[in-house]
Design a protein around this motif. Structure first.
Motif, mmCIF file in Angstrom:
data_model
loop_
_atom_site.group_PDB
_atom_site.id
_atom_site.type_symbol
_atom_site.label_atom_id
_atom_site.label_comp_id
_atom_site.label_asym_id
_atom_site.label_seq_id
_atom_site.Cartn_x
_atom_site.Cartn_y
_atom_site.Cartn_z
ATOM 1 N N GLN A 66 80.099 18.675 -18.443
ATOM 2 C CA GLN A 66 78.798 17.168 -18.629
ATOM 3 C C GLN A 66 77.615 17.775 -19.091
ATOM 4 O O GLN A 66 76.529 16.977 -18.786
ATOM 5 N N HIS A 67 77.267 18.922 -17.797
ATOM 6 C CA HIS A 67 75.910 19.178 -17.752
ATOM 7 C C HIS A 67 75.193 19.774 -19.586
ATOM 8 O O HIS A 67 74.235 20.778 -19.627
ATOM 9 N N SER A 93 71.236 23.006 -22.541
ATOM 10 C CA SER A 93 71.652 22.039 -21.113
ATOM 11 C C SER A 93 70.844 21.128 -21.048
ATOM 12 O O SER A 93 69.794 20.406 -21.351
ATOM 13 N N ARG A 94 71.607 19.812 -20.508
ATOM 14 C CA ARG A 94 71.216 18.345 -19.654
ATOM 15 C C ARG A 94 69.984 18.696 -18.903
ATOM 16 O O ARG A 94 69.830 17.280 -18.390
ATOM 17 N N ASP A 95 70.294 20.462 -18.408
ATOM 18 C CA ASP A 95 69.447 19.836 -17.123
ATOM 19 C C ASP A 95 67.864 20.129 -17.565
ATOM 20 O O ASP A 95 67.951 20.541 -17.918
ATOM 21 N N GLU A 96 66.948 19.849 -16.219
ATOM 22 C CA GLU A 96 65.839 19.918 -17.157
ATOM 23 C C GLU A 96 64.925 20.919 -16.324
ATOM 24 O O GLU A 96 65.640 21.002 -15.712
ATOM 25 N N GLY A 97 64.382 21.468 -17.016
ATOM 26 C CA GLY A 97 63.493 22.708 -16.460
ATOM 27 C C GLY A 97 63.937 24.097 -17.525
ATOM 28 O O GLY A 97 64.060 24.033 -18.481
ATOM 29 N N ALA A 103 71.300 31.074 -16.312
ATOM 30 C CA ALA A 103 71.512 29.601 -17.254
ATOM 31 C C ALA A 103 71.564 30.040 -19.485
ATOM 32 O O ALA A 103 72.387 29.449 -19.332
ATOM 33 N N SER A 106 75.074 30.643 -18.778
ATOM 34 C CA SER A 106 76.119 29.486 -19.042
ATOM 35 C C SER A 106 76.326 28.779 -19.682
ATOM 36 O O SER A 106 77.555 28.343 -21.039
ATOM 37 N N SER A 145 64.694 23.974 -21.656
ATOM 38 C CA SER A 145 65.954 23.337 -21.788
ATOM 39 C C SER A 145 66.035 22.073 -22.221
ATOM 40 O O SER A 145 67.206 22.326 -23.371
#
Length: 186
Positions: A66-67, A93-97, A103, A106, A145
């Motif tokens: 989901q990320h 990535s769905r995560d910000e930054g 990463a 990943s 990201s």
């Protein structure tokens, strides 16, 4: 061990007085060379916006997915009974930054093993060994990201329940960022 241009690090995960995992990493400074090989290029595919994002389906796909925003580009899905063991597509990535080295790892590790495209139903599996070589100067790569990265992996040999997986991660501009080699047990 740390030398003039290369530092080697080993880490061990121990549980109940038993070694469960060993991590060996080498960090090397750039070195002058006249030998350059650039034979691996990103396949010609449409941009990520041309492909549908794979949905996260709770209880069906692993929770960590989901990320990530996956965009498969060759239509070979896990457990689809495909004729070749090949996974490729866009990922971000769905995560910000900013994206750092962890990463980036990943983005490679999030993908299912390509051997699963041959299967017609879900099967268990696990990694026996995994080697990743970061090849790019990450200071020269846009590590936002928001960017999509391209991943491709193939299994070229599988026997007696063990499969190899050769992968490559390409940056937002098509540059080869990393290669990977995995031994997978099915």
């Amino acid at each position: 061990r740390s030398g003039g241009s290369l530092t080697s690090v080993e880490g061990r995960v121990i549980q109940n007085d038993r070694v469960c995992t060993i991590l060996v990493a080498g960090f090397g400074a750039s070195r002058p060379t006249n030998i350059m090989i650039d034979e691996q290029t990103r396949p010609e595919v449409a941009p990520p916006q041309e492909y549908a994002s794979l949905p996260y389906i709770e209880g069906i796909v692993p929770a960590f997915t989901q990320h990530f925003d996956f965009r498969m580009t060759n239509g070979l899905l896990p457990f689809s009974g495909a004729s070749e063991a090949h996974i490729q597509g866009w990922i971000r990535s769905r995560d910000e930054g900013a994206i750092d080295e962890a990463a980036l790892l990943s983005l490679i590790d999030a993908w299912p093993p390509p051997i699963w495209t041959l299967a017609t139903r879900p099967i268990p599996g696990s990694t026996i060994s995994w080697q990743v070589n970061l090849l790019a100067d990450l200071g020269a790569v846009c590590l936002d990201s928001e960017n999509f990265w391209f991943y491709e992996s193939r299994s070229r040999a599988s026997s007696h329940g063990y499969a190899d997986c050769d992968g490559a991660l390409f940056g937002p501009e098509g540059e080869l960022i990393a290669t990977s080699k995995q031994l997978f047990v099915e």
